[in-house]
Design a protein around this motif. Structure first.
Motif, PDB file in Angstrom:
ATOM      1  N   ALA A   1       0.833  -1.204   0.000  1.00 58.94           N
ATOM      2  CA  ALA A   1       0.000   0.000   0.000  1.00 58.94           C
ATOM      3  C   ALA A   1       0.867   1.254   0.000  1.00 58.94           C
ATOM      4  CB  ALA A   1      -0.929  -0.010   1.211  1.00 58.94           C
ATOM      5  N   ALA A   2       1.941   1.232   0.775  1.00 58.12           N
ATOM      6  CA  ALA A   2       2.847   2.371   0.804  1.00 58.12           C
ATOM      7  C   ALA A   2       3.483   2.595  -0.566  1.00 58.12           C
ATOM      8  CB  ALA A   2       3.928   2.158   1.862  1.00 58.12           C
ATOM      9  N   ARG A   3       3.859   1.505  -1.234  1.00 66.84           N
ATOM     10  CA  ARG A   3       4.457   1.631  -2.569  1.00 66.84           C
ATOM     11  C   ARG A   3       3.455   2.219  -3.561  1.00 66.84           C
ATOM     12  NH1 ARG A   3       6.606  -3.725  -1.660  1.00 66.84           N
ATOM     13  NH2 ARG A   3       5.190  -4.540  -3.236  1.00 66.84           N
ATOM     14  N   ARG A   4       2.191   1.816  -3.437  1.00 63.93           N
ATOM     15  CA  ARG A   4       1.167   2.361  -4.345  1.00 63.93           C
ATOM     16  C   ARG A   4       1.011   3.866  -4.157  1.00 63.93           C
ATOM     17  NH1 ARG A   4      -1.752  -2.439  -3.031  1.00 63.93           N
ATOM     18  NH2 ARG A   4      -3.000  -1.265  -1.502  1.00 63.93           N
ATOM     19  N   ARG A   5       1.307   4.341  -2.961  1.00 60.85           N
ATOM     20  CA  ARG A   5       1.213   5.776  -2.695  1.00 60.85           C
ATOM     21  C   ARG A   5       2.512   6.510  -3.039  1.00 60.85           C
ATOM     22  NH1 ARG A   5      -2.098   3.729   1.713  1.00 60.85           N
ATOM     23  NH2 ARG A   5      -0.262   3.472   3.040  1.00 60.85           N
ATOM     24  N   GLY A   6       3.458   5.775  -3.647  1.00 64.83           N
ATOM     25  CA  GLY A   6       4.674   6.414  -4.135  1.00 64.83           C
ATOM     26  C   GLY A   6       5.885   6.293  -3.238  1.00 64.83           C
ATOM     27  N   MET A   7       5.802   5.514  -2.164  1.00 65.01           N
ATOM     28  CA  MET A   7       6.924   5.379  -1.247  1.00 65.01           C
ATOM     29  C   MET A   7       7.863   4.258  -1.723  1.00 65.01           C
ATOM     30  SD  MET A   7       8.623   6.195   1.452  1.00 65.01           S
ATOM     31  CE  MET A   7       7.500   7.311   2.310  1.00 65.01           C
ATOM     32  N   PRO A   8       9.136   4.542  -2.007  1.00 70.14           N
ATOM     33  CA  PRO A   8      10.072   3.469  -2.353  1.00 70.14           C
ATOM     34  C   PRO A   8      10.280   2.542  -1.158  1.00 70.14           C
ATOM     35  CG  PRO A   8      10.948   5.628  -2.967  1.00 70.14           C
ATOM     36  CD  PRO A   8       9.756   5.879  -2.085  1.00 70.14           C
ATOM     37  N   VAL A   9      10.167   1.245  -1.397  1.00 68.59           N
ATOM     38  CA  VAL A   9      10.365   0.246  -0.343  1.00 68.59           C
ATOM     39  C   VAL A   9      11.287  -0.840  -0.881  1.00 68.59           C
ATOM     40  CG1 VAL A   9       9.294  -1.449   1.177  1.00 68.59           C
ATOM     41  CG2 VAL A   9       8.077   0.676   0.640  1.00 68.59           C
ATOM     42  N   VAL A  10      12.349  -1.153  -0.148  1.00 67.08           N
ATOM     43  CA  VAL A  10      13.264  -2.234  -0.519  1.00 67.08           C
ATOM     44  C   VAL A  10      13.232  -3.290   0.579  1.00 67.08           C
ATOM     45  CG1 VAL A  10      15.688  -2.870  -0.862  1.00 67.08           C
ATOM     46  CG2 VAL A  10      14.776  -0.800  -1.941  1.00 67.08           C
ATOM     47  N   HIS A  11      13.037  -4.539   0.180  1.00 66.48           N
ATOM     48  CA  HIS A  11      13.033  -5.648   1.136  1.00 66.48           C
ATOM     49  C   HIS A  11      14.463  -6.060   1.464  1.00 66.48           C
ATOM     50  CE1 HIS A  11       9.004  -6.837  -0.942  1.00 66.48           C
ATOM     51  NE2 HIS A  11       8.856  -5.814  -0.126  1.00 66.48           N
ATOM     52  N   VAL A  12      14.707  -6.365   2.726  1.00 69.50           N
ATOM     53  CA  VAL A  12      16.014  -6.839   3.178  1.00 69.50           C
ATOM     54  C   VAL A  12      15.827  -8.221   3.806  1.00 69.50           C
ATOM     55  CG1 VAL A  12      18.084  -6.284   4.497  1.00 69.50           C
ATOM     56  CG2 VAL A  12      16.587  -4.440   3.709  1.00 69.50           C
ATOM     57  N   ASN A  13      16.630  -9.178   3.364  1.00 67.73           N
ATOM     58  CA  ASN A  13      16.459 -10.574   3.786  1.00 67.73           C
ATOM     59  C   ASN A  13      15.113 -11.124   3.331  1.00 67.73           C
ATOM     60  OD1 ASN A  13      17.760 -12.779   5.073  1.00 67.73           O
ATOM     61  ND2 ASN A  13      16.410 -12.574   6.842  1.00 67.73           N
ATOM     62  N   TRP A  14      14.652 -10.614   2.212  1.00 65.07           N
ATOM     63  CA  TRP A  14      13.376 -11.022   1.626  1.00 65.07           C
ATOM     64  C   TRP A  14      13.418 -10.668   0.139  1.00 65.07           C
ATOM     65  CZ3 TRP A  14       9.715 -13.890   3.893  1.00 65.07           C
ATOM     66  CH2 TRP A  14       8.477 -14.038   3.263  1.00 65.07           C
ATOM     67  N   PRO A  15      12.935 -11.543  -0.745  1.00 65.35           N
ATOM     68  CA  PRO A  15      13.031 -11.253  -2.177  1.00 65.35           C
ATOM     69  C   PRO A  15      12.155 -10.095  -2.612  1.00 65.35           C
ATOM     70  CG  PRO A  15      11.737 -13.239  -1.799  1.00 65.35           C
ATOM     71  CD  PRO A  15      12.331 -12.862  -0.471  1.00 65.35           C
ATOM     72  N   GLY A  16      12.540  -9.461  -3.696  1.00 63.04           N
ATOM     73  CA  GLY A  16      11.723  -8.414  -4.277  1.00 63.04           C
ATOM     74  C   GLY A  16      10.601  -9.000  -5.113  1.00 63.04           C
ATOM     75  N   ASP A  17       9.818  -8.111  -5.713  1.00 58.11           N
ATOM     76  CA  ASP A  17       8.745  -8.542  -6.596  1.00 58.11           C
ATOM     77  C   ASP A  17       8.633  -7.524  -7.734  1.00 58.11           C
ATOM     78  OD1 ASP A  17       7.351  -6.333  -5.513  1.00 58.11           O
ATOM     79  OD2 ASP A  17       6.455  -7.584  -3.959  1.00 58.11           O
ATOM     80  N   GLU A  18       7.507  -7.536  -8.439  1.00 56.12           N
ATOM     81  CA  GLU A  18       7.373  -6.642  -9.590  1.00 56.12           C
ATOM     82  C   GLU A  18       7.349  -5.171  -9.195  1.00 56.12           C
ATOM     83  OE1 GLU A  18       3.260  -7.756  -8.191  1.00 56.12           O
ATOM     84  OE2 GLU A  18       5.158  -8.796  -8.590  1.00 56.12           O
ATOM     85  N   ASP A  19       7.108  -4.874  -7.909  1.00 54.50           N
ATOM     86  CA  ASP A  19       6.994  -3.484  -7.465  1.00 54.50           C
ATOM     87  C   ASP A  19       8.095  -3.057  -6.500  1.00 54.50           C
ATOM     88  OD1 ASP A  19       4.596  -3.012  -8.889  1.00 54.50           O
ATOM     89  OD2 ASP A  19       3.469  -4.052  -7.336  1.00 54.50           O
ATOM     90  N   ALA A  20       9.016  -3.956  -6.182  1.00 54.90           N
ATOM     91  CA  ALA A  20      10.024  -3.607  -5.178  1.00 54.90           C
ATOM     92  C   ALA A  20      11.282  -4.443  -5.370  1.00 54.90           C
ATOM     93  CB  ALA A  20       9.472  -3.822  -3.768  1.00 54.90           C
TER      94      ALA A  20
END
Length: 335
Positions: free
Chosen positions: A130-149
């Protein structure tokens, strides 16, 4: 707030009350304002200093468990990388609590940080999405990314493989893998790696012991279960999904008269700081926490500084096996 008030057909003061004193607003009016907030994607800005740029010179990092030294190493790596870009780090500990994790994501959004690093629970990431949809960059650490992060991970399967292969290379053939619950993706991947190593050696076999947790307390129960067996039915080598689990198991097995590593060799995982300082130093598969932190911060900075050209990706790093006394008689003699 003016946009929300106009959309909901109320005064700005009513919007302020909904956000700060909801008890002062009638139920139907409050629901109308909340719907407007949701529809408009409104996030209040608590950082007056970022009014000009729209973003603060800070990054928020939500960590799942600061009691685990691996995550402390991650934070130090993040901080070092961000320092090079004059960006400050705000640190939050979710303490293995999904509600706290989600609340900290909201806190960082409201503070208008430049971006969020998230070392999450093994659970749905709805708040982060939800935060990413509102324009906030989010990077996962110790977790894989996806199409949006983006994401930064360690090859967990390789780690399990290295742990089991280390025991197999010493001639041990009756191995056990302990960890759990297997709904935790890291535990499942480490188990898969151990299975792969055992499958490569003729006559070797791997017993699977699913524990209720990978804590020291879970290790106590594991040690009791193994030591209560007849000698010939005990594994010769134990691959533990976490150092805490290994430490608890070693303690109870020793109390029962078992010798580590002569009766059972033990390999842990995470290379926590205490693994080196235990009464029997624990062989462990180490994750490059410091490097992971730096890489994650670098990837986030790339997205912040060039969002239009940024391509989401997952960066995979390799683990390292650190051999100590819990799995090697020669190491015991040298301690």
């Amino acid at each position: 707030m003016a946009d929300v008030a106009r959309h909901a057909g109320v005064a700005i003061g009513t919007v302020s009350n909904v956000l700060n004193n909801p008890g002062l607003v009638a139920d139907d009016t409050r629901e109308r304002v909340l719907r407007a907030i949701e529809e408009l994607g409104f996030v209040r800005n608590n950082a007056a200093r970022s009014l000009v740029t729209g973003r603060a010179d800070t990054v928020g990092f939500v960590i799942v468990d600061l009691g685990n030294s691996f995550f402390v190493d991650l934070a130090r790596g993040v901080e070092e990388e961000l320092d090079e870009h004059d960006i400050r780090l705000l640190l939050a500990n979710s303490d293995v609590d999904l509600a706290k994790q989600d609340s900290y994501i909201s806190v960082f959004e409201e503070a208008k940080v430049a971006g969020i690093l998230l070392a999450p629970l093994d659970a749905p990431l709805d708040s982060a999405r939800a935060a990413r949809r509102r324009g906030m960059p989010v990077v996962h650490v110790n977790w894989p990314g996806d199409e949006d992060a983006c994401g930064v991970v360690v090859d967990e399967e390789l780690g399990g493989y290295l742990a089991a292969k280390h025991l197999l290379d010493q001639g041990l053939r009756r191995l056990a893998f302990a960890g759990g619950p297997f709904s935790l993706s890291a535990v499942a991947q480490r188990h898969t790696g151990a299975q792969r190593a055992v499958a490569e050696v003729a006559g070797a076999r791997l017993e699977t012991i699913e524990t209720h947790s990978i804590t020291v307390r879970g290790g106590y129960a594991l040690g009791v279960e193994i030591s209560s067996r007849p000698t010939g039915e005990r594994p010769e080598g134990l691959v533990s999904a976490a150092d805490a689990l290994a430490a608890g198991a070693i303690q109870t097995m020793q109390l029962a008269g078992m010798r580590v590593p002569d009766d059972i060799a033990v390999v842990g995982y995470d290379d926590n700081h205490f693994a080196q300082d235990s009464s029997i130093p624990i062989t462990s598969v180490g994750q490059p926490g410091h490097e992971m932190g730096r890489v994650a911060a670098r990837v986030l900075y790339e997205e912040i500084s060039s969002a239009a050209d940024h391509v989401h990706r997952t960066v995979t790093l390799k683990p390292t096996l650190f051999t100590r006394a819990s799995s090697s008689p020669s190491e015991v003699r040298s301690v």
